[in-house]
Design a protein around this motif. Structure first.
Motif, short mmCIF file in Angstrom:
data_model
loop_
_atom_site.label_atom_id
_atom_site.label_comp_id
_atom_site.label_asym_id
_atom_site.label_seq_id
_atom_site.Cartn_x
_atom_site.Cartn_y
_atom_site.Cartn_z
N PHE A 32 0.86 -1.19 0.00
CA PHE A 32 0.00 0.00 0.00
C PHE A 32 0.90 1.24 0.00
O PHE A 32 1.95 1.24 0.64
CB PHE A 32 -0.88 -0.02 1.25
N ASP A 102 1.76 -6.80 3.31
CA ASP A 102 0.41 -6.47 2.86
C ASP A 102 -0.48 -5.99 4.01
O ASP A 102 -1.70 -5.90 3.86
CB ASP A 102 -0.24 -7.67 2.16
N GLN A 105 -2.60 -2.63 3.49
CA GLN A 105 -3.53 -2.83 2.38
C GLN A 105 -4.70 -3.72 2.77
O GLN A 105 -5.86 -3.42 2.45
CB GLN A 105 -2.80 -3.42 1.18
#
Length: 260
Positions: A32, A102, A105
């Motif tokens: 992200f 991750d 995100q």
């Protein structure tokens, strides 16, 4: 960069020179991109500020540093980060822990999809000998007794609307914060994901607490404070939940801090 911030990651810093680089590297290495890191140096006595300066010099558009004039403790340092945050959502990462690539995100996608005030996930406890996965069940009992504020994402508007900030408690500040959020009718989503690595640091606040204190009494005072603030806003069923959670935390304090 500033117009694209969706998530603010708040990292309180105190006596973590040994762990800080790994923590910051994990936050910087995210899939992200629309996020900021707010580091709050709480008068750290070691060389943590030198580490922060090094990373700020390299990532000035990603990292912001706040330096406390006096030692405030974990909760009040987080508050300074919340007040400075520009993101729509808030996350907390302790400076001796780290996260998967991750992590932001996954939480952000669930938060946007469900339009909830908080997203709650599990974590992985890291000790010298092993890693232990701690998943969380999707029910109110498991959610409230799971008192930590890391491995969660909060909507900043919800925190501001309800004036939700951490207390000055040096023990149980997470429990107090999340219990107050529950009393403010927080909507939430529990996700089947463990992306937060909770490091069993021997110098952490939990591991260096004064065991002569009556931590079970501190927990009782926390819940009495919550009832005083929100007693008129919650129904009898919610009070039953709070009573249960209060006893769970008192029992945990007796077992963990008072050695049984």
């Amino acid at each position: 960069m500033l117009n694209k911030i969706k998530v603010s990651v708040i990292v309180p810093v105190y006596d973590v020179q040994k762990y800080l680089a790994k923590c910051l590297n994990s936050i910087l290495n995210q899939s992200f991109s629309e996020y900021e890191i707010i580091c709050v140096n709480d008068c750290s006595p070691d060389n943590s500020q030198a580490v922060l300066d090094k990373y700020y010099k390299k990532y000035p558009d990603r990292i912001r540093i706040i330096i406390n004039k006096e030692n405030l403790g974990l909760g009040l340092s987080r508050n300074r980060g919340i007040d400075a945050a520009q993101g729509e959502y808030i996350m907390f990462v302790d400076s001796d822990d780290y996260i998967k690539t991750d992590y932001i995100q996954r939480y952000y996608e669930y938060a946007r999809e469900g339009k909830v005030d908080a997203v709650i996930g599990g974590y992985i406890r890291v000790s010298k000998s092993k890693e232990t996965i701690h998943s969380i069940s999707d029910n109110i009992w498991a959610t409230l007794t799971y008192g930590i504020s890391c491995a969660k994402m909060y909507r900043k508007d919800f925190l501001n609307k309800n004036n939700l900030r951490f207390s000055s408690y040096k023990c149980g500040e997470d429990v107090h914060f999340n219990t107050c959020a529950f009393c403010c009718s927080m909507t939430y989503k529990v996700i089947p994901y463990e992306g937060y690595y909770y490091v069993d640091n021997g110098k952490s606040i939990t591991n260096t607490m004064n065991y002569k204190k009556n931590h079970e009494e501190i927990m009782m005072n926390i819940f009495l404070d919550v009832l005083e603030k929100y007693g008129n806003r919650i129904c009898s069923d919610q009070k039953d939940v709070l009573e249960y959670v209060c006893y769970v935390n008192i029992l945990n304090a007796l077992l963990q801090f008072n050695r049984g």
